[in-house]
Write a protein that holds these residues in place. Structure first.
Motif, PDB file in Angstrom:
ATOM      1  N   HIS A 240       1.803  -3.564  -5.091  1.00 20.16           N
ATOM      2  CA  HIS A 240       2.116  -2.685  -3.958  1.00 20.16           C
ATOM      3  C   HIS A 240       1.352  -3.100  -2.697  1.00 20.16           C
ATOM      4  CE1 HIS A 240       4.673   0.011  -6.194  1.00 20.16           C
ATOM      5  NE2 HIS A 240       3.766   0.101  -7.140  1.00 20.16           N
ATOM      6  N   TYR A 241       1.064  -4.388  -2.577  1.00 21.86           N
ATOM      7  CA  TYR A 241       0.384  -4.916  -1.391  1.00 21.86           C
ATOM      8  C   TYR A 241       1.162  -4.542  -0.122  1.00 21.86           C
ATOM      9  CZ  TYR A 241      -2.061  -8.375   1.536  1.00 21.86           C
ATOM     10  OH  TYR A 241      -2.811  -8.989   2.500  1.00 21.86           O
ATOM     11  N   ASP A 242       0.450  -4.001   0.863  1.00 23.73           N
ATOM     12  CA  ASP A 242       1.007  -3.643   2.178  1.00 23.73           C
ATOM     13  C   ASP A 242       2.207  -2.699   2.061  1.00 23.73           C
ATOM     14  OD1 ASP A 242       1.142  -3.563   4.912  1.00 23.73           O
ATOM     15  OD2 ASP A 242       2.126  -5.508   5.144  1.00 23.73           O
ATOM     16  N   GLU A 243       2.042  -1.669   1.229  1.00 23.95           N
ATOM     17  CA  GLU A 243       3.097  -0.667   1.068  1.00 23.95           C
ATOM     18  C   GLU A 243       2.534   0.736   1.272  1.00 23.95           C
ATOM     19  OE1 GLU A 243       5.270  -0.983  -2.595  1.00 23.95           O
ATOM     20  OE2 GLU A 243       5.560  -3.153  -2.401  1.00 23.95           O
ATOM     21  N   ILE A 244       3.420   1.647   1.668  1.00 22.27           N
ATOM     22  CA  ILE A 244       3.085   3.068   1.735  1.00 22.27           C
ATOM     23  C   ILE A 244       3.829   3.749   0.595  1.00 22.27           C
ATOM     24  CG2 ILE A 244       3.193   5.186   3.097  1.00 22.27           C
ATOM     25  CD1 ILE A 244       3.093   3.483   5.623  1.00 22.27           C
ATOM     26  N   LEU A 245       3.085   4.404  -0.293  1.00 25.32           N
ATOM     27  CA  LEU A 245       3.644   4.913  -1.535  1.00 25.32           C
ATOM     28  C   LEU A 245       3.727   6.432  -1.540  1.00 25.32           C
ATOM     29  CD1 LEU A 245       1.403   2.763  -3.899  1.00 25.32           C
ATOM     30  CD2 LEU A 245       3.699   2.184  -3.116  1.00 25.32           C
ATOM     31  N   SER A 246       4.545   6.939  -2.435  1.00 21.06           N
ATOM     32  CA  SER A 246       4.522   8.358  -2.776  1.00 21.06           C
ATOM     33  C   SER A 246       3.660   8.496  -4.016  1.00 21.06           C
ATOM     34  CB  SER A 246       5.941   8.872  -3.058  1.00 21.06           C
ATOM     35  OG  SER A 246       5.888  10.180  -3.595  1.00 21.06           O
ATOM     36  N   LEU A 247       2.564   9.239  -3.900  1.00 18.97           N
ATOM     37  CA  LEU A 247       1.645   9.382  -5.028  1.00 18.97           C
ATOM     38  C   LEU A 247       1.568  10.828  -5.499  1.00 18.97           C
ATOM     39  CD1 LEU A 247      -1.288   6.961  -4.088  1.00 18.97           C
ATOM     40  CD2 LEU A 247       0.583   6.606  -5.707  1.00 18.97           C
ATOM     41  N   GLU A 248       2.726  11.495  -5.486  1.00 15.33           N
ATOM     42  CA  GLU A 248       2.783  12.844  -6.045  1.00 15.33           C
ATOM     43  C   GLU A 248       2.318  12.810  -7.499  1.00 15.33           C
ATOM     44  OE1 GLU A 248       6.064  16.390  -6.873  1.00 15.33           O
ATOM     45  OE2 GLU A 248       6.620  14.645  -5.656  1.00 15.33           O
ATOM     46  N   GLU A 279      -9.674 -19.375 -21.303  1.00 21.10           N
ATOM     47  CA  GLU A 279      -8.334 -18.785 -21.364  1.00 21.10           C
ATOM     48  C   GLU A 279      -8.352 -17.746 -22.479  1.00 21.10           C
ATOM     49  OE1 GLU A 279      -3.689 -20.168 -22.171  1.00 21.10           O
ATOM     50  OE2 GLU A 279      -5.338 -21.562 -22.520  1.00 21.10           O
ATOM     51  N   PHE A 280      -7.959 -16.535 -22.143  1.00 21.64           N
ATOM     52  CA  PHE A 280      -8.013 -15.482 -23.154  1.00 21.64           C
ATOM     53  C   PHE A 280      -6.872 -14.489 -22.955  1.00 21.64           C
ATOM     54  CE2 PHE A 280     -10.797 -14.602 -19.608  1.00 21.64           C
ATOM     55  CZ  PHE A 280     -10.577 -13.264 -19.291  1.00 21.64           C
ATOM     56  N   HIS A 281      -6.698 -13.629 -23.971  1.00 16.91           N
ATOM     57  CA  HIS A 281      -5.598 -12.665 -24.001  1.00 16.91           C
ATOM     58  C   HIS A 281      -6.126 -11.279 -23.654  1.00 16.91           C
ATOM     59  CE1 HIS A 281      -3.112 -15.526 -26.499  1.00 16.91           C
ATOM     60  NE2 HIS A 281      -4.332 -15.969 -26.766  1.00 16.91           N
ATOM     61  N   LYS A 282      -5.365 -10.540 -22.845  1.00 11.06           N
ATOM     62  CA  LYS A 282      -5.835  -9.207 -22.481  1.00 11.06           C
ATOM     63  C   LYS A 282      -4.679  -8.295 -22.128  1.00 11.06           C
ATOM     64  CE  LYS A 282      -8.832  -8.797 -18.950  1.00 11.06           C
ATOM     65  NZ  LYS A 282      -8.537  -7.734 -17.948  1.00 11.06           N
ATOM     66  N   VAL A 283      -4.807  -7.052 -22.543  1.00  3.45           N
ATOM     67  CA  VAL A 283      -3.907  -5.997 -22.079  1.00  3.45           C
ATOM     68  C   VAL A 283      -4.665  -5.215 -21.011  1.00  3.45           C
ATOM     69  CG1 VAL A 283      -2.749  -3.842 -22.700  1.00  3.45           C
ATOM     70  CG2 VAL A 283      -2.560  -5.843 -24.201  1.00  3.45           C
ATOM     71  N   GLU A 284      -4.055  -5.102 -19.844  1.00  4.32           N
ATOM     72  CA  GLU A 284      -4.722  -4.498 -18.688  1.00  4.32           C
ATOM     73  C   GLU A 284      -4.036  -3.196 -18.281  1.00  4.32           C
ATOM     74  OE1 GLU A 284      -7.671  -4.619 -15.499  1.00  4.32           O
ATOM     75  OE2 GLU A 284      -7.446  -5.615 -17.442  1.00  4.32           O
ATOM     76  N   LEU A 285      -4.853  -2.229 -17.880  1.00  8.29           N
ATOM     77  CA  LEU A 285      -4.366  -0.955 -17.366  1.00  8.29           C
ATOM     78  C   LEU A 285      -4.744  -0.841 -15.894  1.00  8.29           C
ATOM     79  CD1 LEU A 285      -5.655   1.338 -20.267  1.00  8.29           C
ATOM     80  CD2 LEU A 285      -3.389   0.274 -20.064  1.00  8.29           C
ATOM     81  N   VAL A 286      -3.772  -0.462 -15.058  1.00  5.73           N
ATOM     82  CA  VAL A 286      -4.034  -0.269 -13.629  1.00  5.73           C
ATOM     83  C   VAL A 286      -3.367   1.030 -13.179  1.00  5.73           C
ATOM     84  CG1 VAL A 286      -3.372  -1.081 -11.316  1.00  5.73           C
ATOM     85  CG2 VAL A 286      -4.401  -2.665 -12.946  1.00  5.73           C
ATOM     86  N   LYS A 287      -4.093   1.790 -12.383  1.00  6.16           N
ATOM     87  CA  LYS A 287      -3.531   3.007 -11.792  1.00  6.16           C
ATOM     88  C   LYS A 287      -3.737   2.983 -10.282  1.00  6.16           C
ATOM     89  CE  LYS A 287      -4.215   6.212 -15.677  1.00  6.16           C
ATOM     90  NZ  LYS A 287      -4.953   7.426 -16.121  1.00  6.16           N
ATOM     91  N   ILE A 288      -2.762   3.529  -9.570  1.00  7.53           N
ATOM     92  CA  ILE A 288      -2.881   3.750  -8.134  1.00  7.53           C
ATOM     93  C   ILE A 288      -2.642   5.234  -7.920  1.00  7.53           C
ATOM     94  CG2 ILE A 288      -1.999   3.153  -5.847  1.00  7.53           C
ATOM     95  CD1 ILE A 288      -1.043   0.499  -7.049  1.00  7.53           C
ATOM     96  N   VAL A 289      -3.638   5.917  -7.351  1.00  5.78           N
ATOM     97  CA  VAL A 289      -3.594   7.375  -7.287  1.00  5.78           C
ATOM     98  C   VAL A 289      -4.073   7.858  -5.925  1.00  5.78           C
ATOM     99  CG1 VAL A 289      -4.066   7.495  -9.771  1.00  5.78           C
ATOM    100  CG2 VAL A 289      -5.967   7.682  -8.168  1.00  5.78           C
ATOM    101  N   LYS A 290      -3.816   9.136  -5.647  1.00  4.71           N
ATOM    102  CA  LYS A 290      -4.364   9.712  -4.421  1.00  4.71           C
ATOM    103  C   LYS A 290      -5.821  10.087  -4.645  1.00  4.71           C
ATOM    104  CE  LYS A 290      -2.003  14.068  -5.561  1.00  4.71           C
ATOM    105  NZ  LYS A 290      -0.937  14.993  -5.127  1.00  4.71           N
ATOM    106  N   GLU A 291      -6.543  10.263  -3.551  1.00  6.08           N
ATOM    107  CA  GLU A 291      -7.999  10.437  -3.612  1.00  6.08           C
ATOM    108  C   GLU A 291      -8.430  11.553  -4.557  1.00  6.08           C
ATOM    109  OE1 GLU A 291     -11.713  11.548  -0.591  1.00  6.08           O
ATOM    110  OE2 GLU A 291      -9.779  10.907   0.224  1.00  6.08           O
TER     111      GLU A 291
END
Length: 422
Positions: A240-248, A279-291
């Motif tokens: 979501h680089y350089d985006e304005i999101l809805s974070l309801e 070199e390794f294997h990984k499952v990654e979790l990422v969240k984008i949230v309001k303050e």
């Protein structure tokens, strides 16, 4: 990236907080000095622009009155040259400020314990009784894996170099089983799966804070603005680089990828086995949230990562990282460390971090508040989990006296109902 105005208006607080982060505080004095210089230049620029506008109006009046304007035009031209000069000086200062800002770490939450390194981290919970408990007297994972012919270290070195690994037979299947089990579990908990590129451009690495500070830890493609990802945090956050999101509602992503790190500065550490690889294997979790959702969603992410270890029944502990050990972009981090019997100690398999708006400022990720204002989002990331380290833990914690490995119950369906590796 920190807000420049906040630094200038809260210099003492910023210095106090950064003083526990092993950071060169002279950079703050430098940035304040540049900020003051830029303020003076902007004031001078505004004064010159006002004078230019006034003279331009007078020129218009004289033209309408058919009067000579040569002197006024000459003055305007001189002012334009001065404006260009001041503007260039201001832009140079902005560049210098931005260069410093990119190297300043995040400000930590007040409850992060003060300390200089990992020895000062705070144990907040320990779970030693999962599965078989704190197992002792087993063969190291690298020895048992070689005997079972499920990992080939020798040929991995031949194919690449040291700190690479080749999984085979049931070893390859177990890695795949772990990845699918982790993905399925997180997807059931509301994460959306993304399979991103393993290469990203420089902007993305600046966005999440790996550049410029950690360039030596990265693998760059020669003659291209492309880098191998050190973690899926980079493409998932910058999606979501350089985006304005809805974070309801929080945005929640999960991804399984290979990750690549040069491990600069780790010479001699963990050279045997699969604990520390290029070199390794990984499952990654990422969240984008309001303050206002930040800390709540961060704790939920911690729980989601813990859930994997609970289901695999591997003993682990939770560590709140101290100020000196918390990552560059993080404002607060909890590490989950699983039990490695051959070492008789816990080893990190997940770092779950909340970055406040630090990454979002760099990556220009914003959202609209309920009153229509635009704010920078809060970002959260964490491993869910690092697969190779979980693999090492399984090979040791589930090792049997006859040299076989019992497959954890939750992985049996992913292993074509195989219950024993032998």
């Amino acid at each position: 990236m920190l807000d420049l105005r906040y630094i200038l208006n809260n210099k003492k607080e910023v210095i106090k907080k950064l003083s526990t982060r092993n950071f060169d505080l002279t950079k703050i004095d430098e940035i304040v000095k540049y900020g003051e210089q830029r303020g003076k230049l902007i004031h001078k620029l505004e004064t010159l622009q006002a004078k230019r506008n006034e003279l331009s109006e007078n020129i218009g009046i004289k033209i309408r009155n058919k009067e000579n304007t040569d002197k006024l035009i000459s003055e305007v031209n001189l002012i334009k040259k001065e404006i260009d000069k001041v503007d260039n000086e201001a832009n140079e200062i902005v560049k210098k400020v931005d260069e410093i800002l990119l190297k300043i770490p995040n400000l930590l939450y007040d409850d992060v314990p003060i300390g200089s390194d990992d020895l000062d981290n705070k144990e907040i919970a320990v779970h030693p009784n999962l599965g078989r408990g704190l197992v002792k007297n087993v063969e190291p994972h690298y020895d048992i894996a070689t005997k079972l012919d499920i990992i080939d270290f020798t040929r991995a070195v031949k194919l690449a170099r040291t700190r690479f690994v080749l999984y085979k037979n049931d070893g390859a299947m177990l890695v795949r089983a772990l990845a699918n089990f982790m993905l399925d579990t997180h997807i059931k908990n509301g994460y959306k799966e993304i399979m991103p590129p393993h290469l990203v451009n420089s902007k993305m690495l600046y966005g999440t804070g790996q550049l410029p500070k950690f360039q030596e830890d990265l693998f760059k493609i020669e003659n291209n603005d492309l880098w191998l990802i050190p973690t899926a945090e980079v493409p998932l956050t910058n999606y979501h680089y350089d985006e304005i999101l809805s974070l309801e509602h929080p945005i929640k992503y999960v991804s399984y990828t290979k990750c690549f790190r040069s491990e600069a500065g780790s010479g001699g550490k963990d050279t045997r086995g699969i604990i520390r690889q290029h070199e390794f294997h990984k499952v990654e979790l990422v969240k984008i949230v309001k303050e206002e959702d930040g800390l709540i969603e961060w704790q939920k992410t911690v729980n989601d990562a813990k859930n994997i270890l609970e289901m695999l029944e591997i003993p682990y502990r939770e560590m709140l990282l101290c100020t000196g050990d918390t990552g560059f972009s993080s404002a607060k981090t909890i590490d989950l460390e699983l039990w490695i019997p051959s070492e008789q100690r816990y080893r990190e398999t997940s770092s779950i971090s909340i970055c406040k708006d630090f990454q979002a400022r760099r990556a220009k990720i914003r959202y609209k508040t309920s009153d229509g204002k635009t704010k920078y989002a809060y970002t959260i990331n964490g491993s869910g989990l690092a697969i190779d380290r979980v693999m090492a833990a399984i090979l040791e914690n589930y090792q049997n006296p006859d040299g076989s490995i019992t497959v954890p119950k939750v992985l049996v369906p992913y292993m074509h109902n195989k219950t024993i590796i032998k």
